[in-house]
Scaffold this active site. Structure first.
Site, PDB file in Angstrom:
ATOM      1  N   HIS A 129       0.817  -1.225   0.000  1.00  0.00           N
ATOM      2  CA  HIS A 129       0.000   0.000   0.000  1.00  0.00           C
ATOM      3  C   HIS A 129       0.848   1.271   0.000  1.00  0.00           C
ATOM      4  O   HIS A 129       0.311   2.376  -0.150  1.00  0.00           O
ATOM      5  CB  HIS A 129      -1.002  -0.011   1.162  1.00  0.00           C
ATOM      6  CG  HIS A 129      -0.449   0.310   2.509  1.00  0.00           C
ATOM      7  ND1 HIS A 129      -0.180  -0.648   3.457  1.00  0.00           N
ATOM      8  CD2 HIS A 129      -0.128   1.494   3.079  1.00  0.00           C
ATOM      9  CE1 HIS A 129       0.275  -0.076   4.555  1.00  0.00           C
ATOM     10  NE2 HIS A 129       0.318   1.225   4.351  1.00  0.00           N
ATOM     11  N   ASP A 184      -0.117  -7.600   1.723  1.00  0.00           N
ATOM     12  CA  ASP A 184       0.389  -6.227   1.693  1.00  0.00           C
ATOM     13  C   ASP A 184       1.924  -6.234   1.724  1.00  0.00           C
ATOM     14  O   ASP A 184       2.549  -5.918   2.738  1.00  0.00           O
ATOM     15  CB  ASP A 184      -0.171  -5.462   2.892  1.00  0.00           C
ATOM     16  CG  ASP A 184       0.112  -3.971   2.834  1.00  0.00           C
ATOM     17  OD1 ASP A 184       0.489  -3.476   1.752  1.00  0.00           O
ATOM     18  OD2 ASP A 184      -0.050  -3.299   3.876  1.00  0.00           O
ATOM     19  N   SER A 276       4.425   2.343   7.972  1.00  0.00           N
ATOM     20  CA  SER A 276       4.095   1.260   7.043  1.00  0.00           C
ATOM     21  C   SER A 276       5.306   0.814   6.240  1.00  0.00           C
ATOM     22  O   SER A 276       6.101   1.638   5.778  1.00  0.00           O
ATOM     23  CB  SER A 276       3.004   1.709   6.067  1.00  0.00           C
ATOM     24  OG  SER A 276       1.764   1.794   6.703  1.00  0.00           O
TER      25      SER A 276
END
Length: 340
Positions: A129, A184, A276
């Site tokens: 992402h 992810d 992230s």
């Protein structure tokens, strides 16, 4: 990293930095990449490849250098950590995905988007992402770079070894789902190699290896939940605990077996936006207490660090075959550090 007790609000957020900074994106005419949606289907292999294909016949040489993966630059074996500053270059595999920008006055700079982790001389891992904004619109690869050897993001080259590498390929797992954040994970190929004797990579796990107990998360993400652009200047480290899958599933019904939950019950330690793609590592006796990559920061509760809620990480051991196969299909020779 977050150290605050907060009122629980069960809203799921991804943990990249999506707020728009006060700059203009540089539109590079001499681009080396494509928009991400254009590269997913054709520029990298599926997980299950045909042994008779031309790609499988291509031989790639693995070069194991005289360096040790996952080795810290200082000894912090049993120190209690909780969202504190890392020592300079303590975790040399911690790198960042940054965006090229310039101020209204024309001054060029790089803006932090996501964390990432160095695994070989030319490859880093990050979250899938991190390839798009919070609305699902893909970033242009030519506007992103990889920054290595950083410590304080507000001080240019404070480590004396900070470098920028352009991105040659941003390869997203073919089964990645934007809506659920399942699978992810993404591989990023840098345009030039880095010296693994200087930039130590993390150790990769064995296929489908399960980990439990203490783990370490790193990142330059938000330190104040809900406060836009409250990124840590200095790389932060926290020691948290990997939680049983059953506990994770009760917290978040959409969690799959390709995810890991980690955190503390009182909510004082967590990853947050901007973290992230950064590493979750475990230190193993069989690796001489060096760091092995267990997960990549993916998503979690909003607000971050809420009591009773853990962070969710992509389980890297599930993707080991895909990682090695993709690298070998895209690189003539691959340089790694020793794991033993």
């Amino acid at each position: 990293m977050i150290l605050l007790n907060l009122i629980v609000s069960l809203v799921i957020i991804v943990r990249c930095a999506y707020s728009k900074p006060d700059f203009y994106l540089i539109e590079t005419k001499n681009t080396i990449g494509k928009v991400h949606s254009d590269i997913r289907a054709s520029d990298y292999p599926e997980k299950d490849t045909d042994d008779n294909s031309a790609e499988s016949e291509t031989s790639t040489e693995d070069i194991i250098l005289d360096c040790k993966c996952g080795k810290e630059n200082i000894n912090v074996a049993d120190r209690i950590v909780g969202g504190e500053d890392a020592e300079m270059l303590e975790f040399p595999w911690a790198v960042a995905i940054v965006m090229k920008g310039q101020t209204i006055y024309g001054d060029k700079f790089h803006y932090h988007v996501c964390g990432a982790v160095l695994i070989s001389s030319k490859w880093v891992l990050t979250a899938a992402h991190c390839s798009h904004d919070d609305k699902g619109v893909d970033w242009k690869i030519e506007n992103l770079s990889v920054r290595l050897g950083d410590h304080n993001q507000d001080v240019k080259n404070d480590t004396k070894i900070e470098i920028i590498r352009e991105i040659d390929k941003f390869i997203i797992d073919p089964d990645y789902e934007k809506s659920s954040l399942d699978n992810d994970i993404a591989l990023v190929k840098m345009d030039r190699e880095v010296d693994l004797m200087l930039y130590t990579p993390v150790c990769l796990p064995e296929l489908n290896k399960e980990y439990k107990g203490k783990a370490y998360a790193l990142g330059w993400g938000w330190t104040k939940p809900g406060v836009i652009n409250s990124h840590a200047k200095i790389l932060q480290k926290i020691k948290i605990k990997i939680r049983p899958f059953e506990n994770c599933k009760r917290q978040y019904p959409k969690v799959t077996e390709r995810m890991i939950c980690a955190g503390v019950l009182n909510g004082k330690k967590d990853t947050c936006k901007g973290d992230s793609g950064g590493p979750l590592t475990v230190r193993l006796k069989e690796y001489q207490r060096r760091h092995v990559l267990a997960g990549l920061t993916s998503w979690g509760n909003d607000p971050c660090a809420a009591p009773g809620f853990y962070g969710v990480f992509t389980k890297v051991s599930y993707y080991i075959d895909w990682i090695y196969q993709t690298i070998r299909d895209q690189t003539e020779s691959v340089k790694f550090c020793q794991t033993e």
